[in-house]
Scaffold this motif. Structure first.
Motif, PDB file in Angstrom:
ATOM      1  N   SER A 264       0.841  -1.197   0.000  1.00  0.00           N
ATOM      2  CA  SER A 264       0.000   0.000   0.000  1.00  0.00           C
ATOM      3  C   SER A 264       0.876   1.245   0.000  1.00  0.00           C
ATOM      4  O   SER A 264       2.087   1.167   0.219  1.00  0.00           O
ATOM      5  N   VAL A 265       0.241   2.386  -0.242  1.00  0.00           N
ATOM      6  CA  VAL A 265       0.905   3.681  -0.158  1.00  0.00           C
ATOM      7  C   VAL A 265       0.035   4.579   0.718  1.00  0.00           C
ATOM      8  O   VAL A 265      -1.176   4.375   0.822  1.00  0.00           O
ATOM      9  N   GLY A 266       0.663   5.548   1.363  1.00  0.00           N
ATOM     10  CA  GLY A 266      -0.079   6.418   2.261  1.00  0.00           C
ATOM     11  C   GLY A 266       0.205   7.880   2.010  1.00  0.00           C
ATOM     12  O   GLY A 266       1.205   8.245   1.388  1.00  0.00           O
ATOM     13  N   LEU A 267      -0.696   8.707   2.519  1.00  0.00           N
ATOM     14  CA  LEU A 267      -0.582  10.155   2.358  1.00  0.00           C
ATOM     15  C   LEU A 267      -1.361  10.820   3.484  1.00  0.00           C
ATOM     16  O   LEU A 267      -2.437  10.341   3.868  1.00  0.00           O
ATOM     17  N   TYR A 268      -0.830  11.902   4.016  1.00  0.00           N
ATOM     18  CA  TYR A 268      -1.557  12.680   5.016  1.00  0.00           C
ATOM     19  C   TYR A 268      -2.572  13.555   4.290  1.00  0.00           C
ATOM     20  O   TYR A 268      -2.204  14.335   3.408  1.00  0.00           O
TER      21      TYR A 268
ATOM     22  N   LEU B 266      -2.858  14.858  -5.856  1.00  0.00           N
ATOM     23  CA  LEU B 266      -3.735  13.683  -5.859  1.00  0.00           C
ATOM     24  C   LEU B 266      -3.359  12.750  -7.003  1.00  0.00           C
ATOM     25  O   LEU B 266      -3.293  11.532  -6.828  1.00  0.00           O
ATOM     26  N   SER B 267      -3.079  13.305  -8.158  1.00  0.00           N
ATOM     27  CA  SER B 267      -2.692  12.491  -9.314  1.00  0.00           C
ATOM     28  C   SER B 267      -1.391  11.728  -9.034  1.00  0.00           C
ATOM     29  O   SER B 267      -1.275  10.542  -9.364  1.00  0.00           O
ATOM     30  N   ALA B 268      -0.430  12.388  -8.399  1.00  0.00           N
ATOM     31  CA  ALA B 268       0.834  11.726  -8.066  1.00  0.00           C
ATOM     32  C   ALA B 268       0.603  10.576  -7.079  1.00  0.00           C
ATOM     33  O   ALA B 268       1.234   9.515  -7.186  1.00  0.00           O
ATOM     34  N   PHE B 269      -0.298  10.782  -6.122  1.00  0.00           N
ATOM     35  CA  PHE B 269      -0.627   9.719  -5.171  1.00  0.00           C
ATOM     36  C   PHE B 269      -1.260   8.535  -5.909  1.00  0.00           C
ATOM     37  O   PHE B 269      -0.867   7.379  -5.676  1.00  0.00           O
ATOM     38  N   ILE B 270      -2.188   8.802  -6.801  1.00  0.00           N
ATOM     39  CA  ILE B 270      -2.845   7.722  -7.552  1.00  0.00           C
ATOM     40  C   ILE B 270      -1.836   6.995  -8.435  1.00  0.00           C
ATOM     41  O   ILE B 270      -1.877   5.776  -8.563  1.00  0.00           O
TER      42      ILE B 270
ATOM     43  N   LEU C  66      -0.186   4.092  -6.873  1.00  0.00           N
ATOM     44  CA  LEU C  66      -0.962   2.870  -6.721  1.00  0.00           C
ATOM     45  C   LEU C  66      -0.678   1.883  -7.850  1.00  0.00           C
ATOM     46  O   LEU C  66      -0.855   0.685  -7.680  1.00  0.00           O
ATOM     47  N   TYR C  67      -0.255   2.401  -8.983  1.00  0.00           N
ATOM     48  CA  TYR C  67       0.015   1.560 -10.149  1.00  0.00           C
ATOM     49  C   TYR C  67       1.484   1.136 -10.239  1.00  0.00           C
ATOM     50  O   TYR C  67       1.828   0.299 -11.056  1.00  0.00           O
ATOM     51  N   ALA C  68       2.352   1.752  -9.440  1.00  0.00           N
ATOM     52  CA  ALA C  68       3.800   1.495  -9.545  1.00  0.00           C
ATOM     53  C   ALA C  68       4.174   0.190  -8.873  1.00  0.00           C
ATOM     54  O   ALA C  68       3.577  -0.271  -7.955  1.00  0.00           O
TER      55      ALA C  68
END
Length: 164
Positions: free
Chosen positions: A111-115, A155-159, A162-164
């Motif tokens: 998973s990846v996370g973000l504040y 937001l786009s960078a966070f998404i 998810l694909y990386a």
């Protein structure tokens, strides 16, 4: 943002199964949302306080992400900053949200996370339509349009992660 229907929302999720998307809680007030002021639709699940959801537009299609909130709570005097819109909040106004990655990596538990703003109202904070509790937004030299572009870019960078 274009307005969404329940069907649009359920079909947009990229990091959960179709069955999970079918069972998740969708906001009942979609007709009342301020779509012209939203860069993404974000909401908390009223039946599961540790779950949140975000749906945004990418490449002329909707992309939805399921999120989990961490259980850590901060004291009221502590301030945190949202990594999307850079709004500061006292106490629990910012939460670490994690998203399961797509595909095999997600099935393996990665998973990846973000504040993020706990209420997921970043679009409204940037536009001054909502004010953070017990604090003011920092004054910036960027225009509102530039702040919107930064928020959607974050937001786009966070998404993308998810694909990386």
């Amino acid at each position: 943002m274009r307005s969404l229907t329940e069907h649009d929302i359920r079909n947009s999720f990229v990091n959960c199964s179709k069955g999970e998307a079918k069972r998740l809680s969708v906001p009942r007030d979609l007709d009342e949302r301020p779509w012209d002021d939203l860069d993404f639709l974000g909401w908390r699940d009223p039946g599961a306080p540790d779950r949140s959801y975000v749906v945004t537009e990418r490449d002329d299609r909707f992309v939805g992400v399921t999120l989990r909130l961490t259980s850590a709570h901060r004291g009221f005097l502590h301030r945190s900053m949202c990594s999307l819109c850079l709004t500061t909040h006292p106490g629990g106004g910012v939460s670490l949200m994690t998203a399961r990655k797509t595909g095999a990596a997600g099935r393996e538990g990665n998973s990846v996370g973000l504040y993020m703003c706990t209420d997921l109202a970043c679009s409204l904070y940037v536009r001054g339509r909502k004010v953070p509790e017990s604090t003011l937004r920092m004054e910036e030299s960027l225009t509102v349009e530039e702040q919107i572009a930064r928020t959607t870019g974050n937001l786009s960078a966070f998404i993308d992660k998810l694909y990386a």
